[in-house]
Write a protein that holds these residues in place. Sequence first.
Motif, PDB file in Angstrom:
ATOM      1  N   UNK A 138       0.867  -1.299   0.006  1.00 15.89           N
ATOM      2  CA  UNK A 138       0.243  -0.096  -0.006  1.00 15.89           C
ATOM      3  C   UNK A 138       0.870   1.108   0.078  1.00 15.89           C
ATOM      4  N   UNK A 139       1.168   1.831  -1.201  1.00 14.60           N
ATOM      5  CA  UNK A 139       2.046   2.939  -1.242  1.00 14.60           C
ATOM      6  C   UNK A 139       1.355   4.337  -1.629  1.00 14.60           C
ATOM      7  N   UNK A 140       0.245   4.545  -0.957  1.00 14.62           N
ATOM      8  CA  UNK A 140      -0.443   5.868  -1.542  1.00 14.62           C
ATOM      9  C   UNK A 140      -0.894   6.668  -0.134  1.00 14.62           C
ATOM     10  N   UNK A 141      -1.313   7.712  -0.190  1.00 17.63           N
ATOM     11  CA  UNK A 141      -1.820   8.493   0.874  1.00 17.63           C
ATOM     12  C   UNK A 141      -0.905   8.415   2.486  1.00 17.63           C
ATOM     13  N   UNK A 142      -1.393   7.980   3.480  1.00 18.57           N
ATOM     14  CA  UNK A 142      -0.804   8.195   4.776  1.00 18.57           C
ATOM     15  C   UNK A 142      -0.076   6.909   4.823  1.00 18.57           C
ATOM     16  N   UNK A 143      -0.309   5.849   4.177  1.00 13.91           N
ATOM     17  CA  UNK A 143       0.006   4.474   4.597  1.00 13.91           C
ATOM     18  C   UNK A 143       1.558   4.339   4.773  1.00 13.91           C
ATOM     19  N   UNK A 144       2.288   4.681   3.810  1.00 16.13           N
ATOM     20  CA  UNK A 144       3.736   4.536   3.810  1.00 16.13           C
ATOM     21  C   UNK A 144       4.382   5.198   5.001  1.00 16.13           C
ATOM     22  N   UNK A 145       3.872   6.421   5.401  1.00 19.58           N
ATOM     23  CA  UNK A 145       4.236   6.956   6.387  1.00 19.58           C
ATOM     24  C   UNK A 145       4.216   6.500   7.612  1.00 19.58           C
ATOM     25  N   UNK A 146       2.759   5.887   7.746  1.00 17.88           N
ATOM     26  CA  UNK A 146       2.352   5.076   8.928  1.00 17.88           C
ATOM     27  C   UNK A 146       3.121   3.917   9.254  1.00 17.88           C
ATOM     28  N   UNK A 156      10.918  -3.504  -3.563  1.00 21.24           N
ATOM     29  CA  UNK A 156      12.240  -3.080  -2.634  1.00 21.24           C
ATOM     30  C   UNK A 156      12.936  -1.856  -2.936  1.00 21.24           C
ATOM     31  N   UNK A 157      12.852  -1.587  -4.290  1.00 23.57           N
ATOM     32  CA  UNK A 157      13.625  -0.214  -4.612  1.00 23.57           C
ATOM     33  C   UNK A 157      12.847   0.797  -4.313  1.00 23.57           C
ATOM     34  N   UNK A 158      11.520   0.583  -4.602  1.00 26.06           N
ATOM     35  CA  UNK A 158      10.638   1.791  -4.181  1.00 26.06           C
ATOM     36  C   UNK A 158      10.908   2.349  -2.729  1.00 26.06           C
ATOM     37  N   UNK A 159      10.597   1.249  -1.837  1.00 30.28           N
ATOM     38  CA  UNK A 159      10.832   1.582  -0.566  1.00 30.28           C
ATOM     39  C   UNK A 159      12.235   2.051  -0.007  1.00 30.28           C
ATOM     40  N   UNK A 160      13.290   1.501  -0.648  1.00 28.74           N
ATOM     41  CA  UNK A 160      14.680   2.199  -0.255  1.00 28.74           C
ATOM     42  C   UNK A 160      14.854   3.369  -0.847  1.00 28.74           C
ATOM     43  N   UNK A 161      14.228   3.884  -1.860  1.00 29.06           N
ATOM     44  CA  UNK A 161      14.304   5.374  -2.156  1.00 29.06           C
ATOM     45  C   UNK A 161      13.193   5.934  -1.366  1.00 29.06           C
ATOM     46  N   UNK A 162      12.080   5.488  -1.166  1.00 27.79           N
ATOM     47  CA  UNK A 162      11.152   6.231  -0.183  1.00 27.79           C
ATOM     48  C   UNK A 162      11.899   6.581   0.993  1.00 27.79           C
ATOM     49  N   UNK A 163      12.572   5.681   1.718  1.00 23.25           N
ATOM     50  CA  UNK A 163      13.021   6.036   3.164  1.00 23.25           C
ATOM     51  C   UNK A 163      14.032   6.897   2.950  1.00 23.25           C
ATOM     52  N   UNK A 164      15.052   7.025   1.871  1.00 25.59           N
ATOM     53  CA  UNK A 164      16.058   8.018   1.706  1.00 25.59           C
ATOM     54  C   UNK A 164      15.370   9.246   0.972  1.00 25.59           C
ATOM     55  N   UNK A 165      14.299   9.228   0.559  1.00 33.80           N
ATOM     56  CA  UNK A 165      13.867  10.519  -0.076  1.00 33.80           C
ATOM     57  C   UNK A 165      13.415  11.646   0.734  1.00 33.80           C
ATOM     58  N   UNK A 166      13.502  12.822   0.119  1.00 32.32           N
ATOM     59  CA  UNK A 166      12.958  14.136   0.729  1.00 32.32           C
ATOM     60  C   UNK A 166      11.564  14.032   0.406  1.00 32.32           C
ATOM     61  N   UNK A 167      10.577  15.033   1.192  1.00 33.09           N
ATOM     62  CA  UNK A 167       9.178  14.882   0.920  1.00 33.09           C
ATOM     63  C   UNK A 167       8.915  15.035  -0.527  1.00 33.09           C
ATOM     64  N   UNK A 168       9.496  15.796  -1.424  1.00 31.15           N
ATOM     65  CA  UNK A 168       9.099  15.878  -2.757  1.00 31.15           C
ATOM     66  C   UNK A 168       9.393  14.502  -3.382  1.00 31.15           C
ATOM     67  N   UNK A 190       9.440  11.641  -2.159  1.00 35.28           N
ATOM     68  CA  UNK A 190       8.322  10.765  -1.537  1.00 35.28           C
ATOM     69  C   UNK A 190       7.010  10.884  -2.337  1.00 35.28           C
ATOM     70  N   UNK A 191       6.687  12.104  -2.209  1.00 30.96           N
ATOM     71  CA  UNK A 191       5.224  12.518  -3.256  1.00 30.96           C
ATOM     72  C   UNK A 191       5.509  11.718  -4.501  1.00 30.96           C
ATOM     73  N   UNK A 192       6.484  12.110  -5.407  1.00 31.27           N
ATOM     74  CA  UNK A 192       6.759  11.500  -6.666  1.00 31.27           C
ATOM     75  C   UNK A 192       6.421  10.071  -6.619  1.00 31.27           C
ATOM     76  N   UNK A 193       7.014   9.582  -5.760  1.00 31.67           N
ATOM     77  CA  UNK A 193       7.323   7.938  -5.671  1.00 31.67           C
ATOM     78  C   UNK A 193       5.947   7.278  -5.470  1.00 31.67           C
ATOM     79  N   UNK A 194       5.009   8.053  -4.527  1.00 30.41           N
ATOM     80  CA  UNK A 194       3.686   7.771  -4.385  1.00 30.41           C
ATOM     81  C   UNK A 194       2.819   7.898  -5.761  1.00 30.41           C
TER      82      UNK A 194
END
Length: 467
Positions: free
Chosen positions: A379-387, A415-427, A429-433
């Motif tokens: 679940x990689x949209x909305x608040x889910x990844x942050x939670x 896996x790549x998506x999450x690795x980038x998401x963890x390292x990414x800045x807010x922008x 992260x938005x793009x990834x979602x």
Amino acid sequence: MITKFIKRILRRDPMIKHTHGNHSGAPKRIPKKSHRIDPHLLSKNAVKVTQTLQQAGYEAFIVGGAVRDLVLGISPKDFDVATNATPDQVQRLFRKARLIGRRFQIVHVTFFGKGHPEIIEVSTFRALLDNAGDHVAESGRILRDNVWGSQGEDAARRDFTINAMYYDPATETVLDYHGGMADMQKKTLRMIGDPAKRYREDPVRMLRAIRFAAKTGFSLDADTRAPIAKLGKLLQDVPSARLFDEILKLLMSGYSWAAIQGLRNAGLHHGLLPLLDHILEDSAHSQGANAFVKLALANTDQRIQSGKSVSAGFLFATLLWPDLLQNWKANLAKGMANIPALQDAMDDTIATQSSGMTIQRRFESDMREIWSMQPRFERRVGRYPYRLIESPRFRAGYDFMLLRCATGEVSPSLGEWWTNFIAGDPTTQEELMASAKNEAGSSASSPVKRRRRRKPKSALPPEGAPS
Ligand code: ATP
Ligand code: MG
């Protein structure tokens, strides 16, 4: 002066009984130039314990696995001290000393330093017991053995020759009662005494043999190996908590894959440990399971060898994952919804385990958390990844998901998506979602999804379900 002291202790303490004196043959004294132990590898606290005991008039040595590792040039992970002082006498000499255990009464002396507190385990020389009387069960297993003895007797009741050497930091001398040093040079693991009898006394020694062979790369001496095929079944009589401890040590030795091969070669599998069954048996189900578990173990070995920590919960979560997947899929096929199907599968998987070795509660909750997190990675949209990131065990869940990617169970792009998401800045992260949303909307290209589309619509697994 020291001998006078010991005589006094022996007279004073009614616990000290001597059995036959035939095991007190003189040890070989090995000087520094032969054993080449590097004093820098010694624990300062262990040295302090031997000094304190010696200054009080007792004998004291570093003993067991620590001496073996020191001779191998490895830094020991813990230090044991053996002495002729009784547990009470030891306890009186140290401020932070606790009496532990019933079967083996020992003293834990704790030191608080910069990092973790260090516990030095101090045990009193133990006597050999007659193979008769109420100390020995019918199978030959030793039940109680708090009878103190001489150093020679203490050496004879240890398991392997390389585990029965005593090191005195004051004189830098190794006392070797059973040719341990020669076996070190020959790279041989040899049981002291009659191997079959020693395995009957304590069947766990068979698992220890496999573990040390894997860890040191030594070969089992032929006579030490031979009885295992026949006596392996005695492991079923060992209390499950003890079996669990030993298997945990085996899996956390940094050489778990080699050790598991060793178990298989020695024939020590067959309903012995349900946890390891599918790794050890060669069934069709075990092929896929093997790939996942093999990778998980290789990963664990690598972490341990490079000094990183490994959680037992994580390790057991990986070992049981193939079973869990099977149960999860079966529940989905019965028409259960995804999350309840997973929860139910977790209960089943853990219950099946309990028929063999019981996994302790604290590990069980870790395992459940890691497993429950898996569908949430989809679940990689909305608040889910942050939670998800904020869950206390996120890191373990993420590492676990990466293993699933590495074996192709889920698409590596996840896996790549999450690795980038963890390292990414807010922008970022938005793009990834946004990209994840598109991927979900359009025809996704992962092999998992393509396979799903070939199934009839009614059998479509929900998002995040095993495929
Ligand atoms: P590790 O590196 O796993 O700590 P170790 O050899 O120090 O290896 P421990 O379980 O810490 O193993 O035991 C310390 C010592 O006690 C051993 O080296 C051995 O001499 C003795 N010992 C431990 N378990 C047994 C056993 N089941 N039978 C006989 N001797 C044992
Ligand atoms: Mg040890």
